[in-house]
Scaffold this active site. Structure first.
Site, PDB file in Angstrom:
ATOM      1  N   LYS A  93       0.073   3.820  -2.639  1.00  0.00           N
ATOM      2  CA  LYS A  93      -0.961   4.851  -2.548  1.00  0.00           C
ATOM      3  C   LYS A  93      -0.393   6.256  -2.409  1.00  0.00           C
ATOM      4  O   LYS A  93      -1.132   7.238  -2.545  1.00  0.00           O
ATOM      5  CB  LYS A  93      -1.908   4.525  -1.391  1.00  0.00           C
ATOM      6  CG  LYS A  93      -2.755   3.283  -1.696  1.00  0.00           C
ATOM      7  CD  LYS A  93      -3.407   2.690  -0.474  1.00  0.00           C
ATOM      8  CE  LYS A  93      -4.165   1.402  -0.855  1.00  0.00           C
ATOM      9  NZ  LYS A  93      -4.525   0.595   0.315  1.00  0.00           N
ATOM     10  N   LYS A 149       3.323   6.471   4.937  1.00  0.00           N
ATOM     11  CA  LYS A 149       2.394   5.403   4.533  1.00  0.00           C
ATOM     12  C   LYS A 149       2.949   4.027   4.854  1.00  0.00           C
ATOM     13  O   LYS A 149       4.115   3.736   4.609  1.00  0.00           O
ATOM     14  CB  LYS A 149       2.126   5.508   3.023  1.00  0.00           C
ATOM     15  CG  LYS A 149       1.021   4.582   2.541  1.00  0.00           C
ATOM     16  CD  LYS A 149      -0.334   5.040   3.032  1.00  0.00           C
ATOM     17  CE  LYS A 149      -1.421   4.002   2.768  1.00  0.00           C
ATOM     18  NZ  LYS A 149      -1.362   2.855   3.707  1.00  0.00           N
ATOM     19  N   SER A 192      -6.013   3.337   4.468  1.00  0.00           N
ATOM     20  CA  SER A 192      -5.413   2.528   3.408  1.00  0.00           C
ATOM     21  C   SER A 192      -6.471   1.726   2.666  1.00  0.00           C
ATOM     22  O   SER A 192      -6.302   0.538   2.355  1.00  0.00           O
ATOM     23  CB  SER A 192      -4.341   1.585   3.967  1.00  0.00           C
ATOM     24  OG  SER A 192      -3.506   1.107   2.939  1.00  0.00           O
ATOM     25  N   SER A 225       0.793  -1.239   0.000  1.00  0.00           N
ATOM     26  CA  SER A 225       0.000   0.000   0.000  1.00  0.00           C
ATOM     27  C   SER A 225       0.819   1.279   0.000  1.00  0.00           C
ATOM     28  O   SER A 225       0.237   2.375  -0.067  1.00  0.00           O
ATOM     29  CB  SER A 225      -0.951   0.008   1.206  1.00  0.00           C
ATOM     30  OG  SER A 225      -2.007  -0.902   1.000  1.00  0.00           O
TER      31      SER A 225
END
Length: 420
Positions: free
Chosen positions: A59, A234, A112, A56
């Site tokens: 992202k 993140k 997320s 993720s």
């Protein structure tokens, strides 16, 4: 013997140049990097250019494009493809549900949410494939050259890979955006009711560096996961990618990006702690040059004055290892054969700051004044300005000419009388 000596010197220089990689931090993660956010200087790396699954952390790029190409108050309607393709973490978006881009963006970065990523991709580009192409194009623009994305959420695909270095470049770029910084610096967010949900959604980030007092082992010392100064970015996890984390840190003149890919369990936080500790304890941001510093007076050809004073244009701040800051050298280069006219603030040279044969910073040298060119002589003006000399010269010429004519006439008469 001479060859061995040369090899020894080269080895010493190389080991000095590679100071940022010489320390073994005993990281569990397969790939890692520590980068200075302002300059992009790599302070530490472990397999930083190896392609790995990003999970993720993908992202980050999805958010960049959403912010740059979308409008925060636009309302996005969820379609069937988003529902069908969603797996993993999500916020349970429903068919026909309407939500603002800003709320979806917070769901993307804080919770997320994979469904939010798909909805954003279709909103921006119309299709997942076209959005993936846009992601790869943007990655190359910001210097992430070893990246290939095939989806906006980071779910496993053998062709969906990036590197620690590339993720650091993405984070470095993203953190210059105020909206991105605002979102990733939060670890909670509330999405209000929608046309399909009568209850609010409460989001919480998995990035425990922002808030958790749970203890982890960092070099044999039990330490809270929360790291003072961390302001993003993140997390990511899949079975294939394992634990991934991209981190931004700003405190006491240190601005760092740390990336770890393919770590395990809480080791991901220990790895990040080790990287940030290494950066804070071993590196220092120093001002090696100040704006308006006098450099020298430089000769000027064809100028109304014979020289011009040069000063530095900007402050120059760099990050350098503590034990190397006194080894920085200064190299001054000035344009050859400076010639007027020269304008104030015109660039006339450069100061380079060098450490171990590497240019680590530079600034322009600029002129402190205007220097006009010596004008070409104007004969008419000269003659007009010296009219009395001209008149005197003309009268003298006429007088000499007149005397010569008289002499000629006398000789002519004398010759005529002699013939008679």
């Amino acid at each position: 013997m001479k060859r061995l000596f040369i090899l020894f010197i080269v080895g010493v220089l190389f080991s000095t140049y590679s100071f940022s990689y010489a320390d073994d931090l005993d990281l569990v993660g397969e790939g890692a990097i520590l980068m200075d956010m302002d300059t992009g200087k790599v302070l530490y790396e472990k397999n930083s250019n190896s392609q790995l699954y990003p999970a993720s952390t993908t992202k980050i790029m999805t958010a960049i494009l959403a912010i740059e190409k979308g409008k925060m108050d636009d309302i996005i309607t969820i379609d069937q493809e988003v529902i069908d393709l969603t797996s993993g973490s999500h916020i349970a978006l429903e068919l026909g549900e309407q939500m603002s881009l800003e709320n979806l963006l917070n769901a993307l970065l804080i919770e997320s949410a994979n469904d939010a990523a798909l909805a954003i991709a279709k909103y921006i580009s119309g299709s997942i494939e076209e959005f993936s192409n846009l992601m790869n194009q943007k990655a190359k623009e910001i210097g992430a050259l070893n990246t290939n994305f095939v989806n906006p959420n980071g779910l496993p695909d053998e062709n969906h890979k990036t590197t620690p270095y590339d993720l650091a470049m993405m984070a470095k770029y993203a953190m210059t955006n105020e909206k991105f910084r605002e979102i990733v610096g939060n670890y909670t967010y509330t999405i209000p009711t929608t046309n399909k949900k009568s209850e609010t959604r409460y989001l919480k980030s998995a990035n425990r560096l922002l808030y958790s007092n749970e203890k982890i082992d960092v070099d044999g010392k039990l330490t809270p996961i929360k790291y003072d100064g961390v302001n993003g970015v993140k997390t990511g996890y899949t079975v294939a990618a394992q634990q991934c984390l991209v981190t931004s840190f700003e405190k006491n003149d240190h601005k760092l990006i740390a990336v770890v890919l393919k770590s395990s369990g809480k080791n991901i936080y220990s790895d990040i702690h080790k990287l940030l500790n290494y950066g804070v304890e071993n590196f220092e941001n120093i001002n090696i040059g100040f704006a308006n510093k006098f450099i020298d007076n430089f000769s000027v050809n064809k100028g109304t004055v014979p020289f011009v004073s040069g000063i530095t244009k900007n402050d120059t701040t760099i990050i350098v290892k503590n034990d190397r800051k006194n080894s920085i050298e200064e190299k001054i280069t000035v344009s050859e054969n400076l010639e007027a006219p020269i304008a104030k603030d015109q660039v006339i040279g450069k100061v380079e700051y060098i450490l171990d044969n590497e240019v680590i910073g530079s600034t322009d040298i600029v002129s402190t004044m205007d220097v006009d060119k010596i004008p070409a002589p104007n004969i008419f003006k000269i003659l007009l300005g010296k009219w009395y000399l001209f008149i005197f010269g003309l009268l003298l010429f006429l007088r000499i000419w007149s005397l010569n004519q008289r002499k000629k006439r006398r000789r002519y008469r004398s010759a005529s009388i002699y013939k008679l």
